[in-house]
Design a protein around this motif. Structure first.
Motif, PDB file in Angstrom:
ATOM      1  N   PHE A  11       0.834  -1.214   0.000  1.00  0.00           N
ATOM      2  CA  PHE A  11       0.000   0.000   0.000  1.00  0.00           C
ATOM      3  C   PHE A  11       0.872   1.270   0.000  1.00  0.00           C
ATOM      4  N   ILE A  12       1.630   1.489   1.057  1.00  0.00           N
ATOM      5  CA  ILE A  12       2.392   2.740   1.155  1.00  0.00           C
ATOM      6  C   ILE A  12       3.560   2.727   0.166  1.00  0.00           C
ATOM      7  N   GLY A  13       4.216   1.564   0.040  1.00  0.00           N
ATOM      8  CA  GLY A  13       5.374   1.463  -0.849  1.00  0.00           C
ATOM      9  C   GLY A  13       5.037   1.795  -2.291  1.00  0.00           C
ATOM     10  N   VAL A  32      12.021  -3.825  -4.130  1.00  0.00           N
ATOM     11  CA  VAL A  32      12.292  -5.200  -3.703  1.00  0.00           C
ATOM     12  C   VAL A  32      11.091  -5.653  -2.880  1.00  0.00           C
ATOM     13  N   ASP A  33      10.424  -6.681  -3.339  1.00  0.00           N
ATOM     14  CA  ASP A  33       9.214  -7.116  -2.631  1.00  0.00           C
ATOM     15  C   ASP A  33       9.041  -8.623  -2.825  1.00  0.00           C
ATOM     16  N   ALA A  34       8.668  -9.310  -1.744  1.00  0.00           N
ATOM     17  CA  ALA A  34       8.498 -10.768  -1.805  1.00  0.00           C
ATOM     18  C   ALA A  34       7.135 -11.152  -2.379  1.00  0.00           C
ATOM     19  N   LEU A  35       6.247 -10.173  -2.555  1.00  0.00           N
ATOM     20  CA  LEU A  35       4.868 -10.423  -3.002  1.00  0.00           C
ATOM     21  C   LEU A  35       4.183 -11.444  -2.085  1.00  0.00           C
ATOM     22  N   THR A  36       4.061 -11.075  -0.822  1.00  0.00           N
ATOM     23  CA  THR A  36       3.237 -11.851   0.107  1.00  0.00           C
ATOM     24  C   THR A  36       1.772 -11.593  -0.265  1.00  0.00           C
ATOM     25  N   TYR A  37       0.846 -12.061   0.561  1.00  0.00           N
ATOM     26  CA  TYR A  37      -0.584 -11.828   0.279  1.00  0.00           C
ATOM     27  C   TYR A  37      -0.877 -10.338   0.079  1.00  0.00           C
ATOM     28  N   HIS A  80      12.955   1.432   3.742  1.00  0.00           N
ATOM     29  CA  HIS A  80      12.588   0.075   4.155  1.00  0.00           C
ATOM     30  C   HIS A  80      11.156   0.042   4.685  1.00  0.00           C
ATOM     31  N   LEU A  81      10.252  -0.435   3.812  1.00  0.00           N
ATOM     32  CA  LEU A  81       8.839  -0.560   4.216  1.00  0.00           C
ATOM     33  C   LEU A  81       8.383  -2.008   4.323  1.00  0.00           C
ATOM     34  N   ALA A  82       9.152  -2.955   3.782  1.00  0.00           N
ATOM     35  CA  ALA A  82       8.683  -4.346   3.741  1.00  0.00           C
ATOM     36  C   ALA A  82       8.349  -4.810   5.149  1.00  0.00           C
ATOM     37  N   GLU A  84       5.204  -7.293   7.617  1.00  0.00           N
ATOM     38  CA  GLU A  84       3.869  -7.821   7.876  1.00  0.00           C
ATOM     39  C   GLU A  84       3.172  -6.683   8.614  1.00  0.00           C
ATOM     40  N   SER A  85       2.045  -6.212   8.092  1.00  0.00           N
ATOM     41  CA  SER A  85       1.535  -4.933   8.591  1.00  0.00           C
ATOM     42  C   SER A  85       0.233  -5.013   9.377  1.00  0.00           C
ATOM     43  N   HIS A  86      -0.311  -6.211   9.591  1.00  0.00           N
ATOM     44  CA  HIS A  86      -1.639  -6.231  10.224  1.00  0.00           C
ATOM     45  C   HIS A  86      -1.632  -6.827  11.634  1.00  0.00           C
ATOM     46  N   PRO A 149       2.411  -8.296  18.915  1.00  0.00           N
ATOM     47  CA  PRO A 149       3.613  -8.831  18.257  1.00  0.00           C
ATOM     48  C   PRO A 149       3.997  -7.994  17.025  1.00  0.00           C
ATOM     49  N   TYR A 150       3.004  -7.395  16.352  1.00  0.00           N
ATOM     50  CA  TYR A 150       3.315  -6.500  15.232  1.00  0.00           C
ATOM     51  C   TYR A 150       4.174  -5.339  15.714  1.00  0.00           C
ATOM     52  N   SER A 151       3.670  -4.605  16.717  1.00  0.00           N
ATOM     53  CA  SER A 151       4.388  -3.389  17.117  1.00  0.00           C
ATOM     54  C   SER A 151       5.674  -3.723  17.875  1.00  0.00           C
ATOM     55  N   SER A 153       7.685  -6.236  17.258  1.00  0.00           N
ATOM     56  CA  SER A 153       8.737  -6.585  16.295  1.00  0.00           C
ATOM     57  C   SER A 153       9.134  -5.366  15.458  1.00  0.00           C
ATOM     58  N   LYS A 154       8.202  -4.417  15.236  1.00  0.00           N
ATOM     59  CA  LYS A 154       8.589  -3.158  14.572  1.00  0.00           C
ATOM     60  C   LYS A 154       9.536  -2.369  15.484  1.00  0.00           C
ATOM     61  N   ALA A 155       9.242  -2.342  16.786  1.00  0.00           N
ATOM     62  CA  ALA A 155      10.114  -1.618  17.724  1.00  0.00           C
ATOM     63  C   ALA A 155      11.508  -2.235  17.712  1.00  0.00           C
ATOM     64  N   ASN A 179      -1.850   6.038  11.632  1.00  0.00           N
ATOM     65  CA  ASN A 179      -2.599   5.170  10.695  1.00  0.00           C
ATOM     66  C   ASN A 179      -2.803   5.837   9.340  1.00  0.00           C
ATOM     67  N   ASN A 180      -2.489   5.115   8.280  1.00  0.00           N
ATOM     68  CA  ASN A 180      -2.661   5.607   6.905  1.00  0.00           C
ATOM     69  C   ASN A 180      -3.992   5.164   6.322  1.00  0.00           C
ATOM     70  N   TYR A 181      -4.488   5.962   5.369  1.00  0.00           N
ATOM     71  CA  TYR A 181      -5.648   5.547   4.569  1.00  0.00           C
ATOM     72  C   TYR A 181      -5.449   6.090   3.156  1.00  0.00           C
TER      73      TYR A 181
HETATM   74  P1  NAD Z   1       1.407  -3.657   3.237  1.00  0.00           P
HETATM   75  O1  NAD Z   1       1.079  -4.890   4.020  1.00  0.00           O
HETATM   76  O2  NAD Z   1       0.388  -3.087   2.313  1.00  0.00           O
HETATM   77  O3  NAD Z   1       2.727  -3.922   2.377  1.00  0.00           O
HETATM   78  C1  NAD Z   1       3.835  -4.616   2.863  1.00  0.00           C
HETATM   79  C2  NAD Z   1       4.672  -5.078   1.669  1.00  0.00           C
HETATM   80  O4  NAD Z   1       5.844  -5.744   2.167  1.00  0.00           O
HETATM   81  C3  NAD Z   1       3.955  -6.076   0.761  1.00  0.00           C
HETATM   82  O5  NAD Z   1       4.074  -5.684  -0.587  1.00  0.00           O
HETATM   83  C4  NAD Z   1       4.676  -7.403   1.016  1.00  0.00           C
HETATM   84  O6  NAD Z   1       4.687  -8.254  -0.109  1.00  0.00           O
HETATM   85  C5  NAD Z   1       6.060  -6.913   1.403  1.00  0.00           C
HETATM   86  N1  NAD Z   1       6.796  -7.876   2.244  1.00  0.00           N
HETATM   87  C6  NAD Z   1       6.376  -8.476   3.382  1.00  0.00           C
HETATM   88  N2  NAD Z   1       7.339  -9.296   3.854  1.00  0.00           N
HETATM   89  C7  NAD Z   1       8.395  -9.199   3.007  1.00  0.00           C
HETATM   90  C8  NAD Z   1       9.696  -9.789   2.972  1.00  0.00           C
HETATM   91  N3  NAD Z   1      10.086 -10.658   3.921  1.00  0.00           N
HETATM   92  N4  NAD Z   1      10.527  -9.446   1.959  1.00  0.00           N
HETATM   93  C9  NAD Z   1      10.145  -8.571   1.009  1.00  0.00           C
HETATM   94  N5  NAD Z   1       8.922  -7.992   0.979  1.00  0.00           N
HETATM   95  C10 NAD Z   1       8.058  -8.302   1.975  1.00  0.00           C
HETATM   96  O7  NAD Z   1       1.879  -2.600   4.331  1.00  0.00           O
HETATM   97  P2  NAD Z   1       1.759  -1.004   4.350  1.00  0.00           P
HETATM   98  O8  NAD Z   1       0.511  -0.624   5.042  1.00  0.00           O
HETATM   99  O9  NAD Z   1       2.058  -0.463   3.010  1.00  0.00           O
HETATM  100  O10 NAD Z   1       2.962  -0.659   5.347  1.00  0.00           O
HETATM  101  C11 NAD Z   1       4.268  -0.433   4.863  1.00  0.00           C
HETATM  102  C12 NAD Z   1       5.177  -0.055   6.015  1.00  0.00           C
HETATM  103  O11 NAD Z   1       4.706   1.101   6.675  1.00  0.00           O
HETATM  104  C13 NAD Z   1       5.307  -1.136   7.082  1.00  0.00           C
HETATM  105  O12 NAD Z   1       6.643  -1.197   7.489  1.00  0.00           O
HETATM  106  C14 NAD Z   1       4.415  -0.654   8.195  1.00  0.00           C
HETATM  107  O13 NAD Z   1       4.865  -1.103   9.457  1.00  0.00           O
HETATM  108  C15 NAD Z   1       4.573   0.846   8.063  1.00  0.00           C
HETATM  109  N6  NAD Z   1       3.432   1.640   8.538  1.00  0.00           N
HETATM  110  C16 NAD Z   1       2.168   1.381   8.069  1.00  0.00           C
HETATM  111  C17 NAD Z   1       1.105   2.150   8.530  1.00  0.00           C
HETATM  112  C18 NAD Z   1      -0.300   1.931   8.022  1.00  0.00           C
HETATM  113  O14 NAD Z   1      -1.232   2.548   8.526  1.00  0.00           O
HETATM  114  N7  NAD Z   1      -0.518   1.102   7.021  1.00  0.00           N
HETATM  115  C19 NAD Z   1       1.331   3.172   9.471  1.00  0.00           C
HETATM  116  C20 NAD Z   1       2.636   3.385   9.922  1.00  0.00           C
HETATM  117  C21 NAD Z   1       3.682   2.626   9.440  1.00  0.00           C
END
Ligand code: NAD
Ligand code: TYD
Length: 336
Positions: A11-13, A32-37, A80-82, A84-86, A149-151, A153-155, A179-181
């Motif tokens: 989403f953000i990337g 660079v993206d692994a294309l997870t779900y 670096h945005l990659a 697990e975000s949920h 566990p999300y936050s 591991s981010k910390a 939070n983004n939208y």
């Molecule tokens: P998202 O889940 O939409 O995208 C995450 C991307 O990372 C996906 O394209 C996925 O395929 C990729 N990915 C996951 N594991 C990977 C791996 N091991 N190697 C390579 N690619 C991998 O998430 P998002 O909402 O776009 O969030 C992006 C970043 O911004 C995250 O780091 C998140 O913590 C941070 N963030 C998000 C929000 C929000 O509200 N969405 C707010 C603050 C910070």
């Protein structure tokens, strides 16, 4: 400069990648993206074939793959945005969160250090600060007190990144956004989930009493903030990113139903999320003062635009709901 964007198919990337390429400043972007779900090449549609863009499918935790892409591209900057975000998925299975955030970030930092990159921006979240009471807001000095566990591991990833500045003088910067939208957000998060469920006539599952508060920022404002910090932030520093738009969840759900011209009978109060943070609010004063960044999107208006995007892009959200999404939905919300 060449900028390597991890998680660029998310989403953000994908917004950041498009923003960087639209600037016309001669940046080359390597995603660079692994294309997870959550990663989807449709999010980057139209960019393939450009000389200033390359997509590499790779897992950030795989060192040989990272070494290869850094050797081939010699990026000067890394965003670096990659991740697990949920949050809800992290309480069902924290394994992929720890792997990607902790191991993945460590591999990237090491490889970036070896390649001599001049900027490494760790994109993080206000959730590392934990939960607020009814008043006050998070500053960069607020203690880290993650609840999920999300936050957590981010910390860990933030601290690892900052340690590479202290120990090796790798020029690391950290942003912590609220939070983004906006368009292309995966329909597991509050706003797109409610829009999509309302359009399909399904129940809208509101956790607990619906009075939990989040502070919302449009994804384009966040992308601009990331770029400011990448270009002009001080290494070793953390910058909070937020747009002072606090709303209770239930207010948002009601607003979305009004925009969609639906009544409120589909709202269903369900069992609360475990460890549910009550309130987030971000003080982005440092970013404003030091770098002159300001948000430009106003919440209600930009949320209407977001609803319109989901109405006009039904194919996108029908397409991203793969078998994994349906399994997750069943586990999280029961049979529906
Ligand atoms: P998202 O889940 O939409 O995208 C995450 C991307 O990372 C996906 O394209 C996925 O395929 C990729 N990915 C996951 N594991 C990977 C791996 N091991 N190697 C390579 N690619 C991998 O998430 P998002 O909402 O776009 O969030 C992006 C970043 O911004 C995250 O780091 C998140 O913590 C941070 N963030 C998000 C929000 C929000 O509200 N969405 C707010 C603050 C910070
Ligand atoms: P979410 O979009 O998952 O973001 P985060 O947990 O990272 O803040 O959730 C935003 C808020 O919406 C949060 O307080 C939990 C709530 N929520 C619901 O009430 N129902 C839902 O189905 C979802 C996904 C979230």
């Amino acid at each position: 400069m060449t900028i390597l964007v991890t998680g660029g198919a998310g989403f953000i990337g994908s917004h950041l990648t498009r923003h960087l390429l639209a600037l016309g400043r001669g940046h080359r972007v390597v995603v660079v993206d692994a294309l997870t779900y959550a990663g989807n090449l449709e999010n980057l549609e139209g960019l393939e074939g450009r000389a200033d863009y390359r997509f590499v499918r790779a897992d950030i935790a795989e060192r040989p793959a990272m070494e290869r892409v850094f050797a081939e591209e010699r990026p000067e900057g890394v965003v670096h945005l990659a991740a697990e975000s949920h949050v809800d998925r992290s309480s069902l299975d924290s394994g992929p969160f720890v792997r990607t955030h902790v191991l993945g970030t460590q591999v990237l930092l090491d490889v970036a250090r070896g390649a001599g990159v001049s900027r490494f921006l760790q994109v993080s979240t206000d959730e590392v600060y934990g939960s607020l009471g009814p008043t006050g807001s998070f500053t960069e000095e607020s203690p880290l007190a993650p609840s999920s566990p999300y936050s957590a591991s981010k910390a860990a990833a933030d601290l690892l990144a900052l340690s590479y500045w202290e120990t090796f003088r790798l020029p690391v910067l950290v942003t912590r956004s609220s939070n983004n939208y906006g368009p292309r957000q995966f329909p597991e998060k509050l706003i797109p989930l409610m829009i999509v469920n309302a359009l399909e006539g399904r129940p809208l599952p509101v956790y607990g009493d619906g009075r939990n508060v989040r502070d919302w920022i449009h994804v384009e404002d966040h992308s601009r903030a990331i770029l400011e910090v990448l270009e002009r932030g001080r290494p070793g520093e953390v910058y909070n990113v937020g747009a002072s738009s606090e709303r209770a969840n239930i207010e948002i759900v009601r607003f979305l139903l009004r925009v969609l011209d639906r009544d409120e009978s589909s709202i269903q109060f369900v069992k609360d999320r475990p460890g549910h943070d009550r309130r987030y609010a971000i003080d982005a004063g440092k970013l404003r003062r030091e770098l002159g960044w300001e948000p430009v999107r106003r919440f209600e208006e930009a949320l209407r635009d977001t609803v319109r995007w989901y109405l006009e892009n039904r194919g996108w959200w029908e397409g991203v709901r793969s078998g994994d999404y349906l399994l997750y939905y069943q586990r999280q919300y029961g049979e529906r």
